[in-house]
Scaffold this active site. Structure first.
Site, PDB file in Angstrom:
ATOM      1  N   HIS A 133       0.791  -1.171  -0.040  1.00  0.00           N
ATOM      2  CA  HIS A 133      -0.095  -0.115   0.044  1.00  0.00           C
ATOM      3  C   HIS A 133       0.841   1.354   0.114  1.00  0.00           C
ATOM      4  O   HIS A 133       1.945   1.104   0.644  1.00  0.00           O
ATOM      5  CB  HIS A 133      -0.850  -0.085   1.184  1.00  0.00           C
TER       6      HIS A 133
ATOM      7  N   ASP B 252      -7.945  -5.480   0.200  1.00  0.00           N
ATOM      8  CA  ASP B 252      -8.185  -6.527  -1.250  1.00  0.00           C
ATOM      9  C   ASP B 252      -8.094  -7.693  -1.034  1.00  0.00           C
ATOM     10  O   ASP B 252      -8.422  -8.607  -1.780  1.00  0.00           O
ATOM     11  CB  ASP B 252      -8.318  -5.683  -2.419  1.00  0.00           C
TER      12      ASP B 252
HETATM   13  N1  CMC Z   1       4.281  -7.415  -5.120  1.00  0.00           N
HETATM   14  C1  CMC Z   1       5.564  -7.437  -5.369  1.00  0.00           C
HETATM   15  N2  CMC Z   1       6.213  -6.389  -5.002  1.00  0.00           N
HETATM   16  C2  CMC Z   1       5.814  -5.176  -4.830  1.00  0.00           C
HETATM   17  C3  CMC Z   1       4.208  -5.228  -4.484  1.00  0.00           C
HETATM   18  C4  CMC Z   1       3.737  -6.267  -4.788  1.00  0.00           C
HETATM   19  N3  CMC Z   1       2.275  -6.254  -4.444  1.00  0.00           N
HETATM   20  N4  CMC Z   1       3.902  -3.970  -4.264  1.00  0.00           N
HETATM   21  C5  CMC Z   1       5.185  -3.040  -4.390  1.00  0.00           C
HETATM   22  N5  CMC Z   1       6.142  -3.986  -4.510  1.00  0.00           N
HETATM   23  C6  CMC Z   1       7.284  -3.520  -4.571  1.00  0.00           C
HETATM   24  C7  CMC Z   1       7.927  -2.711  -5.953  1.00  0.00           C
HETATM   25  O1  CMC Z   1       8.222  -3.450  -6.952  1.00  0.00           O
HETATM   26  C8  CMC Z   1       8.972  -1.695  -5.361  1.00  0.00           C
HETATM   27  O2  CMC Z   1       9.983  -2.531  -5.604  1.00  0.00           O
HETATM   28  P1  CMC Z   1      11.476  -1.567  -5.695  1.00  0.00           P
HETATM   29  O3  CMC Z   1      11.724  -0.621  -4.818  1.00  0.00           O
HETATM   30  O4  CMC Z   1      12.572  -2.632  -5.508  1.00  0.00           O
HETATM   31  O5  CMC Z   1      11.239  -0.857  -7.108  1.00  0.00           O
HETATM   32  C9  CMC Z   1       8.446  -1.462  -4.138  1.00  0.00           C
HETATM   33  O6  CMC Z   1       7.824  -2.595  -3.423  1.00  0.00           O
HETATM   34  C10 CMC Z   1       7.562  -0.152  -3.932  1.00  0.00           C
HETATM   35  O7  CMC Z   1       6.424  -0.377  -4.542  1.00  0.00           O
HETATM   36  P2  CMC Z   1       5.783   0.814  -5.551  1.00  0.00           P
HETATM   37  O8  CMC Z   1       4.860   0.191  -6.576  1.00  0.00           O
HETATM   38  O9  CMC Z   1       6.792   1.854  -5.893  1.00  0.00           O
HETATM   39  O10 CMC Z   1       4.699   1.483  -4.407  1.00  0.00           O
HETATM   40  P3  CMC Z   1       3.672   2.315  -4.479  1.00  0.00           P
HETATM   41  O11 CMC Z   1       3.384   2.962  -3.308  1.00  0.00           O
HETATM   42  O12 CMC Z   1       4.012   3.248  -5.711  1.00  0.00           O
HETATM   43  O13 CMC Z   1       2.450   1.230  -4.874  1.00  0.00           O
HETATM   44  C11 CMC Z   1       0.716  -0.385  -4.822  1.00  0.00           C
HETATM   45  C12 CMC Z   1       1.552   0.935  -3.943  1.00  0.00           C
HETATM   46  C13 CMC Z   1      -0.368  -0.772  -3.781  1.00  0.00           C
HETATM   47  C14 CMC Z   1       0.159   0.100  -5.997  1.00  0.00           C
HETATM   48  C15 CMC Z   1       1.784  -1.416  -4.945  1.00  0.00           C
HETATM   49  O14 CMC Z   1       2.061  -2.142  -3.723  1.00  0.00           O
HETATM   50  C16 CMC Z   1       1.052  -2.815  -5.619  1.00  0.00           C
HETATM   51  O15 CMC Z   1       1.011  -2.646  -6.811  1.00  0.00           O
HETATM   52  N6  CMC Z   1       0.173  -3.591  -4.974  1.00  0.00           N
HETATM   53  C17 CMC Z   1      -0.606  -4.640  -5.655  1.00  0.00           C
HETATM   54  C18 CMC Z   1      -1.895  -4.029  -6.078  1.00  0.00           C
HETATM   55  C19 CMC Z   1      -2.752  -3.947  -4.804  1.00  0.00           C
HETATM   56  O16 CMC Z   1      -2.969  -4.918  -3.836  1.00  0.00           O
HETATM   57  N7  CMC Z   1      -3.792  -2.670  -4.871  1.00  0.00           N
HETATM   58  C20 CMC Z   1      -4.536  -2.455  -3.785  1.00  0.00           C
HETATM   59  C21 CMC Z   1      -4.169  -1.345  -2.826  1.00  0.00           C
HETATM   60  S1  CMC Z   1      -5.299  -1.003  -1.646  1.00  0.00           S
HETATM   61  C22 CMC Z   1      -6.820  -0.809  -2.391  1.00  0.00           C
HETATM   62  C23 CMC Z   1      -6.869   0.642  -2.518  1.00  0.00           C
HETATM   63  O17 CMC Z   1      -6.773   1.448  -1.790  1.00  0.00           O
HETATM   64  O18 CMC Z   1      -6.874   1.011  -3.629  1.00  0.00           O
END
Ligand code: CMC
Length: 431
Positions: free
Chosen positions: A307, A365
């Site tokens: 998240h 989720d």
């Molecule tokens: N699986 C594997 N690696 C992950 C995941 C995951 N679910 N989420 C983040 N990472 C890694 C990502 O690759 C990155 O690695 P690095 O630092 O080596 O580049 C690091 O963790 C940080 O991730 P980010 O994408 O830069 O973080 P963000 O804050 O931009 O994204 C997120 C947050 C929720 C979009 C992301 O964690 C994700 O894609 N999760 C899976 C989708 C998901 O479950 N979304 C629902 C969120 S809760 C409902 C809502 O509020 O909408």
């Protein structure tokens, strides 16, 4: 406003700019950068990691402590003691309703649950296999053509009317998008039911038989609605605010929010989590998928994990995990293989160094999809149900934005990285 100031010093020229610091009631303080652009400087923050796009009284999140408050009330207390319409009232008006206010609100919603009968024609323009979110973007947007007397965002009475209509009608539109998909007749709302019972009725009843919603499932669904009702300046709420900032039609603004929510990184994650669990299929394959999630060259992510704000735990996930047990118990599905697979995946991921280091925990989720699936709700409806619940937050955020004395059209700037000035070359001289 705090008495503190921040001084920016440019290392080359030594030029200095003083910026005021603003304090909220909770959470980090903010540097007020509004005067920067007039001084020829911009802030750069793609993805808004460090940008407070507005001041808001509605929802507070502390991502490190795992706290979520609606208007100051902890989500755990609301999920246990309140119901969705009370929470929607709280989000919209700032206070929990008295019993008279609640009864009046429920009655007003009840009077608005039907949609204009001609709106049924819109559904027939879609392919039967259209995704419910595609239908919702279209039909909620089309409300702007029907409810023109609730369309002026600068008139407080019309704002309230639009907010009520949206809260009341979005469940009908969501349920009808499912009914259309499976080829069953649309069920009209029944105001003798609670909000969540009525939604179950519109989803699962048919004109041929009596339908009595299961109270435990209705309560679980109501809890899903409460947990998803608002989440401060997330992507879809920011979309609604940005769209609304131009004075656009409220129904069109909510349709924009629905479009944004649909993405798998946002509201689409509940559907994506279930698809992923089905794809994994068996606990013996978890290792293979964990490996893929960690592989930079593979775009696969563990859906339902991570998240932007919560870095220790998502408080909604803990409540949803508990609800998941209750629902599976009620339905005698304790040995549901997908649920057991989810628990196994959760355990393995939580012990994995990659997930620990990056602070990736299950989010709401991860469990909400399992609960909805157990209730007989198809995967494709999960995000539509999230949209239905988030409508309460979107309308509250939209009303706050429009009524704010600081309201201005949202117009971000950019750091330009394209070509510098150059002269036009005629086509015969281009290589
Ligand atoms: N699986 C594997 N690696 C992950 C995941 C995951 N679910 N989420 C983040 N990472 C890694 C990502 O690759 C990155 O690695 P690095 O630092 O080596 O580049 C690091 O963790 C940080 O991730 P980010 O994408 O830069 O973080 P963000 O804050 O931009 O994204 C997120 C947050 C929720 C979009 C992301 O964690 C994700 O894609 N999760 C899976 C989708 C998901 O479950 N979304 C629902 C969120 S809760 C409902 C809502 O509020 O909408």
């Amino acid at each position: 406003m705090s008495t503190q100031k921040v001084k920016i010093t440019f290392s080359g020229s030594g030029r200095q700019i003083d910026l005021p610091v603003i304090e909220g009631t909770l959470g980090p303080e903010a540097i007020d950068t509004r005067s920067l652009s007039s001084q020829g400087v911009l802030t750069y923050d793609p993805g808004f990691l460090s940008t407070a796009s507005c001041a808001s009284n509605i929802t507070f999140i502390d991502g490190d402590a795992g706290l979520l408050y609606y208007r100051g009330y902890p989500i755990e207390q609301l999920a246990e003691h309140s119901d969705f319409l009370e929470v929607a009232y709280l989000l919209s008006f700032g206070e929990l309703p008295t019993s008279e206010q609640k009864a009046a609100f429920v009655e007003k919603i009840g009077h608005q649950t039907m949609v204009h009968d001609q709106m049924a024609n819109f559904f027939h323009g879609f392919r039967r296999d259209a995704h419910p979110m595609a239908v919702m973007v279209g039909v909620v947007g089309a409300m702007s053509a029907f409810y023109r007397h609730s369309a002026d965002p600068f008139d407080p009475a019309q704002r309230e009317s639009a907010a009520l209509r949206l809260l009341a009608k979005v469940p009908t539109i969501a349920a009808w998008s499912y009914k259309y998909n499976i080829g069953e007749p649309f069920m009209y709302p029944q105001n003798r039911f609670s909000y969540s019972e009525n939604f179950l009725h519109m989803m699962f009843a048919t004109p041929c038989e009596d339908y009595q919603p299961n109270p435990i499932l209705a309560r679980a669904l109501d809890r899903i609605f409460i947990l998803h009702a608002d989440h401060e300046q997330n992507a879809s709420s920011s979309t609604v605010r940005v769209a609304g900032s131009s004075g656009a039609n409220p129904f069109a603004c909510i349709a924009a929010g629905i479009a944004c929510l649909w993405g798998p990184l946002h509201g689409g994650a509940n559907e994506a989590t279930l698809k992923m669990l089905e794809q994994i299929g068996d606990a013996s394959r978890i290792g293979e998928f964990i490996k893929r999630a960690k592989d930079k060259a593979d775009s696969f992510r563990l859906m339902g994990f991570g998240h932007r704000v919560y870095k220790n735990m998502d408080p909604r996930a803990a409540i949803m995990r508990q609800t998941c047990h209750e629902v599976l118990n009620e339905l005698g599905l304790n040995d549901d293989p997908l649920f057991n697979l989810a628990l196994e995946l959760e355990k393995i991921a939580l012990e994995d160094e990659y997930f620990i280091d990056k602070k990736l925990y299950p989010n709401v989720d991860f469990y909400s999809g399992i609960v909805m699936r157990a209730m007989g709700i198809p995967n494709s409806m999960f995000t539509a149900i999230f949209a239905l619940a988030r409508t309460a937050g979107w309308v509250a955020q939209w009303k706050e934005m429009i009524a704010s004395p600081e309201h201005r059209i949202a117009r971000p700037r950019q750091l330009y990285t394209g070509a510098t000035r150059r002269d036009f070359v005629t086509i015969d001289r281009r290589h």
